[in-house]
Motif scaffolding. Structure first.
Motif, mmCIF file in Angstrom:
data_model
loop_
_atom_site.group_PDB
_atom_site.id
_atom_site.type_symbol
_atom_site.label_atom_id
_atom_site.label_comp_id
_atom_site.label_asym_id
_atom_site.label_seq_id
_atom_site.Cartn_x
_atom_site.Cartn_y
_atom_site.Cartn_z
ATOM 1 N N ALA A 38 -58.320 -12.352 -34.356
ATOM 2 C CA ALA A 38 -59.720 -12.198 -34.771
ATOM 3 C C ALA A 38 -59.859 -12.274 -36.284
ATOM 4 N N THR A 39 -60.879 -12.988 -36.722
ATOM 5 C CA THR A 39 -61.214 -13.049 -38.143
ATOM 6 C C THR A 39 -62.211 -11.935 -38.473
ATOM 7 N N ALA A 40 -62.480 -11.785 -39.760
ATOM 8 C CA ALA A 40 -63.461 -10.783 -40.166
ATOM 9 C C ALA A 40 -64.830 -11.105 -39.571
ATOM 10 N N ARG A 41 -65.156 -12.400 -39.458
ATOM 11 C CA ARG A 41 -66.437 -12.764 -38.853
ATOM 12 C C ARG A 41 -66.455 -12.371 -37.373
ATOM 13 N N ASP A 42 -65.352 -12.534 -36.683
ATOM 14 C CA ASP A 42 -65.282 -12.113 -35.278
ATOM 15 C C ASP A 42 -65.528 -10.614 -35.158
ATOM 16 N N TRP A 43 -64.938 -9.850 -36.065
ATOM 17 C CA TRP A 43 -65.133 -8.405 -36.026
ATOM 18 C C TRP A 43 -66.583 -8.048 -36.355
ATOM 19 N N LEU A 87 -77.027 -5.280 -39.638
ATOM 20 C CA LEU A 87 -75.991 -4.365 -39.153
ATOM 21 C C LEU A 87 -76.020 -3.049 -39.916
ATOM 22 N N SER A 88 -75.930 -3.120 -41.229
ATOM 23 C CA SER A 88 -75.878 -1.883 -42.015
ATOM 24 C C SER A 88 -77.167 -1.094 -41.874
ATOM 25 N N ASN A 89 -78.315 -1.788 -41.859
ATOM 26 C CA ASN A 89 -79.596 -1.091 -41.739
ATOM 27 C C ASN A 89 -79.721 -0.401 -40.386
ATOM 28 N N SER A 90 -79.276 -1.053 -39.328
ATOM 29 C CA SER A 90 -79.342 -0.453 -37.989
ATOM 30 C C SER A 90 -78.446 0.770 -37.895
ATOM 31 N N MET A 91 -77.253 0.677 -38.488
ATOM 32 C CA MET A 91 -76.352 1.827 -38.457
ATOM 33 C C MET A 91 -76.952 3.017 -39.208
ATOM 34 N N ILE A 92 -77.580 2.728 -40.346
ATOM 35 C CA ILE A 92 -78.230 3.796 -41.117
ATOM 36 C C ILE A 92 -79.334 4.441 -40.290
ATOM 37 N N ASN A 93 -80.188 3.623 -39.682
ATOM 38 C CA ASN A 93 -81.333 4.166 -38.947
ATOM 39 C C ASN A 93 -80.917 4.881 -37.669
ATOM 40 N N LEU A 94 -79.813 4.472 -37.066
ATOM 41 C CA LEU A 94 -79.312 5.164 -35.867
ATOM 42 C C LEU A 94 -78.465 6.384 -36.224
ATOM 43 N N ASP A 98 -71.370 6.085 -40.807
ATOM 44 C CA ASP A 98 -70.026 6.589 -41.112
ATOM 45 C C ASP A 98 -69.108 6.516 -39.898
ATOM 46 N N THR A 99 -69.678 6.723 -38.717
ATOM 47 C CA THR A 99 -68.863 6.682 -37.501
ATOM 48 C C THR A 99 -68.349 5.273 -37.243
ATOM 49 N N VAL A 100 -69.226 4.278 -37.370
ATOM 50 C CA VAL A 100 -68.797 2.891 -37.168
ATOM 51 C C VAL A 100 -67.788 2.491 -38.245
ATOM 52 N N LYS A 101 -68.038 2.921 -39.468
ATOM 53 C CA LYS A 101 -67.096 2.606 -40.542
ATOM 54 C C LYS A 101 -65.715 3.167 -40.216
ATOM 55 N N GLN A 102 -65.660 4.399 -39.710
ATOM 56 C CA GLN A 102 -64.381 5.007 -39.350
ATOM 57 C C GLN A 102 -63.715 4.249 -38.204
ATOM 58 N N ALA A 103 -64.500 3.860 -37.217
ATOM 59 C CA ALA A 103 -63.945 3.137 -36.066
ATOM 60 C C ALA A 103 -63.371 1.791 -36.489
ATOM 61 N N VAL A 104 -64.103 1.056 -37.310
ATOM 62 C CA VAL A 104 -63.624 -0.252 -37.778
ATOM 63 C C VAL A 104 -62.354 -0.081 -38.607
ATOM 64 N N THR A 105 -62.360 0.922 -39.486
ATOM 65 C CA THR A 105 -61.194 1.164 -40.340
ATOM 66 C C THR A 105 -59.980 1.562 -39.507
ATOM 67 N N ASP A 106 -60.185 2.399 -38.497
ATOM 68 C CA ASP A 106 -59.084 2.823 -37.625
ATOM 69 C C ASP A 106 -58.442 1.651 -36.900
ATOM 70 N N ASP A 110 -61.039 -4.305 -42.566
ATOM 71 C CA ASP A 110 -61.768 -3.945 -43.789
ATOM 72 C C ASP A 110 -63.259 -3.914 -43.485
ATOM 73 N N PHE A 111 -63.843 -2.718 -43.543
ATOM 74 C CA PHE A 111 -65.253 -2.538 -43.170
ATOM 75 C C PHE A 111 -66.187 -3.325 -44.088
ATOM 76 N N ASP A 112 -65.944 -3.280 -45.399
ATOM 77 C CA ASP A 112 -66.814 -3.995 -46.334
ATOM 78 C C ASP A 112 -66.752 -5.502 -46.105
ATOM 79 N N GLU A 113 -65.570 -5.998 -45.750
ATOM 80 C CA GLU A 113 -65.450 -7.431 -45.468
ATOM 81 C C GLU A 113 -66.228 -7.797 -44.210
ATOM 82 N N VAL A 114 -66.204 -6.914 -43.220
ATOM 83 C CA VAL A 114 -66.976 -7.142 -41.999
ATOM 84 C C VAL A 114 -68.469 -7.224 -42.328
#
Length: 818
Positions: A38-43, A87-94, A98-106, A110-114
């Motif tokens: 998987a590439t960063a775009r896939d993620w 993506l970022s706006n939806s995560m903020i409003n929901l 931080d939870t998604v960032k932790q899941a992606v990092t785990d 790279d969350f910022d690259e995603v």
């Protein structure tokens, strides 16, 4: 047959492990990849689908609740929705960022690259689309049943590149990798007709009816984008239309081997939703733009009335259940189309239909510039929408009759208020149509609304006092502070709690902290970090190294003469000349950041971009100047770029000629992020001043009344130039080819405008602008005092939340509870 209720769906959990499971599932089943390949775009796609699942869980219940409660719905009609990355706006409003960032990092990604792989929706160009996006966010946050209607453009305005200092446009193909946020609705499709002829006949009751026949037809198919409000409890809908041919291809031509001709009709039909604002420099471009506006209006009205008819058979309830807001003149065709559908298709009495139409529609004006108020040739209307032209003629005739009865003998008044402009080629004035067809008309800042009443719509205001009202623009603090400036948001929340996110007036609690040395130091550290972040991006993308300790002087907005980027450049040249004359002078280091697009056919605006870049090339490479002054033109300015630039701005340039900027929202965003404003008495600057305090801004220049008087009395730019050596030197340097040695006459058109006509009065305001800039330097040397004033700017921006704007629309125009 027994009706089956909705299936019981197990709600998705929002903990890290559940989100990791969603990510892995979507990577495999939706993207078709394994983690190892998987590439960063896939993620990014996997993350978008995982978050979209959680948005959808609230989306369907929201829509069902509106139906069950029979709520009045607000339909926001706009040619632009500049919603930015989702993506970022939806995560903020929901509340799951931080939870998604932790899941992606785990999962080792790279969350910022995603996040960086999301291509923002190219559904707008400037402030009109950014305002629309903010209002959608606030409607969902406040629980207002608000729905957007627009066009799903295959290509946006354009992608702006800078080559040898010139703007170069290329297609903005934002859909090339797909859009994970949209839901195609092939079952929601409506015919839209063009051309043909109108036949009048008597029905069985002897009433005269009209039939629009022999038309060409294109189909409008819906795509839905969910818009989550903050907290996630309400998710509204943005419905975008794409054009589909009524037939795929002509088999006769195909069998004869003429493949191009076989698909010609399909290709021509589908151009209606290909590009945002096709150029209107040619007759073909004008017709395409005209058809484009009607296309989305016709599809939306059919959809609105279909939804209304599902629950109501009494047409008198239409204004009680439907509010249609026209965002500028682009959707003004709603007035004629709603009349056509009510009268021709539902056989409603003409006068009753007109009462329903006016009670349902409202119009927001965004400009005082006559050239920006759309007019369309009568012959174009006759050829493309003959029935609508008949309706407009009839509406105009009856309206003028009313005016004539109230003001007998005043033929000049009739000429001024007529929907049809008779001078030269007869044209339909779409602003006039929107005014007479709406129960409310609003401006977007107090000064703008006042000028509407005294200038472009003064006659209408006298004919119907109170119809024109003000709704000052606002911006959503979710995207423009919580998301784009997490450091400042965390600092604020740590001091006053998190309620400010939905009650922005609570920022007032920061006022006492402006006098607190420790808080000022923390505030300054956040600003510096934002400047470091922007400096790194500018270095990587543009190869220009800038010092974050410098004052960041920012002007980002559409390139236009009235916005006066040229005045900014004249100050830069003057500053540069002073440094060159005395390299040892102690000056405040400054980075001037300018960004914005020029319309492809606006040659002077493109020449201004070239001048900015030529000046930057000279200034940035002069060893005598060094870090004392840098100039950066940021290409392809969009929402994502704004999210980087706004938090880093020290100084917000809002320097349009007084009386030309309707409101502005960039001024609000930068003040909200701790920038001080240097600006004219124009647009929302006036109201920002009322809230923030004139002592915490740098205001200068002529007022709108002084501008009007100066133009009437006559103005000589040459006299102003002769009286100001800095101004004369700057213009002489441009004229001499100092910044364009390869082509000394390159900027002759700019020099000619400055010295001869200067319609936007740059030379008149130059001296005041320079004085204000000197005050900026003086204050910036006193960093504790600068930071105190910056904190007060943040603390006093509560009024400029789009939540307040929507609440006022809901109360005064739409008639819906908040």
């Amino acid at each position: 047959m027994r009706r089956v209720g909705p299936p019981v769906v197990k709600l998705l959990d929002d903990d890290v492990e559940s989100i990791k499971y969603s990510l892995a599932s979507h990577l495999l089943y939706s993207v078709g990849k394994e983690p190892i390949s998987a590439t960063a775009r896939d993620w990014f796609m996997a993350a978008a689908y995982a978050v979209r699942d959680r948005v959808s869980e609230h989306w369907m219940p929201t829509l069902n609740r509106y139906y069950a409660e029979d709520r009045k719905r607000v339909y926001y009609m706009s040619m632009e929705f500049l919603i930015g990355r989702t993506l970022s706006n939806s995560m903020i409003n929901l509340g799951i960022y931080d939870t998604v960032k932790q899941a992606v990092t785990d999962m080792g990604v790279d969350f910022d690259e995603v996040l960086g792989w999301e291509v923002e929706a190219a559904l707008g160009n400037g402030g009109l689309g950014r305002l629309a996006a903010c209002l959608l966010d606030s409607m969902a946050t406040l629980g207002v049943p608000g729905f957007g209607y627009g066009i799903r453009y295959d290509y946006g305005m354009f992608t702006q590149h800078v080559e040898h200092g010139w703007q170069v446009e290329s297609p903005e193909n934002w859909l090339r990798y797909g859009n994970p946020w949209e839901f195609a609705r092939p079952g929601i499709i409506y015919p839209v007709r063009f051309g043909g002829r109108v036949v009048h006949y008597k029905d069985v009751l002897g009433h005269t009816r009209a039939q629009w026949m022999d038309t060409e037809e294109v189909m409008a198919m819906a795509y839905d984008v969910p818009i989550p409000g903050y907290g996630g409890k309400t998710v509204n809908n943005l419905r975008l239309w794409t054009a589909k041919s009524t037939r795929e291809f002509d088999l006769k031509y195909f069998n004869a081997g003429n493949y191009i001709e076989a698909v010609r009709d399909k290709a021509e039909s589908e151009t209606l939703s290909k590009v945002l604002y096709p150029s209107d420099l040619t007759d073909r471009g004008k017709e395409l733009r005209f058809k484009q506006e009607y296309f989305f209006v016709a599809a939306s009205i059919q959809d609105i009335l279909s939804r209304f008819r599902k629950a109501h058979s009494d047409w008198d309830k239409l204004p009680d259940k439907v509010a249609v807001q026209l965002n500028d003149t682009h959707p003004a065709m709603v007035v004629a189309e709603l009349m056509r559908v009510l009268v021709d298709e539902y056989q409603i009495d003409w006068h009753r239909a007109w009462a329903l139409t006016r009670a349902t529609c409202a119009y927001t004006n965004h400009t005082l510039l006559p050239e920006a108020l759309e007019t369309w040739p009568v012959d174009l209307f006759q050829r493309v929408l003959p029935r609508h032209l008949e309706i407009i003629f009839q509406l105009n005739h009856e309206f003028l009759q009313e005016v004539r009865h109230r003001h007998p003998g005043d033929n000049d008044l009739l000429r001024r208020v007529s929907v049809i402009a008779e001078e030269g080629d007869r044209r339909v004035r779409m602003g006039h149509l929107a005014v007479i067809g709406s129960h409310k008309v609003n401006g977007v800042a107090a000064i703008h609304t006042g000028l509407m009443k005294s200038t472009i719509f003064s006659d209408f205001d006298h004919l119907n006092p109170g119809k024109i009202n003000n709704k000052t623009n606002g911006v959503t603090p979710r995207r423009w502070l919580l998301l784009s400036n997490p450091g400042l948001a965390a600092l604020i929340s740590g001091k006053i709690g998190k309620d400010w996110v939905i009650h922005l007036d609570q920022l007032k609690k920061l006022e006492p902290l402006a006098a607190d040395a420790e808080f000022r130091t923390q505030f300054s550290a956040v600003k510096h970090a934002n400047k470091v972040r922007l400096a790194e991006v500018i270095s990587q993308r543009l190869g220009v190294d800038i010092n974050p300790a410098s004052l960041f002087d920012v002007q980002i907005k559409r390139i236009h003469e009235y916005k006066r980027q040229l005045l900014n450049v004249l100050h830069v040249i003057s500053r540069y000349s002073r440094i060159r004359a005395n390299p040892l002078v102690d000056v405040v280091p400054r980075v001037v950041i300018i960004g914005g697009k020029a319309a492809p056919g606006y040659l002077l605006a493109k020449l201004i971009i070239k001048l900015i870049n030529d000046v930057a090339d000279v200034v940035n490479n002069d060893p005598l100047v060094g870090d004392k002054l840098k100039v950066v033109f940021v290409p392809n300015y969009n929402v994502s770029t704004a999210e980087l630039v706004m938090p880093a701005a020290d100084l917000s340039e809002q320097i349009s000629t007084a009386g030309t900027e309707a409101s502005g929202t960039g001024n609000m965003k930068m003040s909200m992020n701790g920038a001080l404003t240097i600006g004219t008495w124009d647009g929302a600057n006036v109201e920002i001043c009322e809230e923030v305090g004139e002592e915490n801004m740098f205001l200068f220049g002529l007022t709108a009344q002084e501008v009007a008087r100066l133009r009437i009395d006559g103005y000589s730019p040459r006299a102003a130039i002769a009286a100001n050596q800095d101004l004369k030197r700057a213009i002489d340097l441009i004229a001499s080819g100092y910044f364009s040695p390869d082509e000394p006459e390159r900027f002759g058109a700019i020099v000619d405008i400055l010295t001869n006509s200067d319609h936007y009065l740059l030379t008149a305001d130059f001296a005041g602008y320079m004085t204000a800039q000197e005050r900026v330097d003086e204050l910036y040397r006193d960093q504790p005092e600068w930071n105190r004033k910056a904190i007060l700017n943040v603390a006093r921006m509560g009024k400029f939340s789009s939540d307040r704007t929507v609440s006022e629309y809901a109360r005064d125009i739409w008639g819906v509870p908040v």
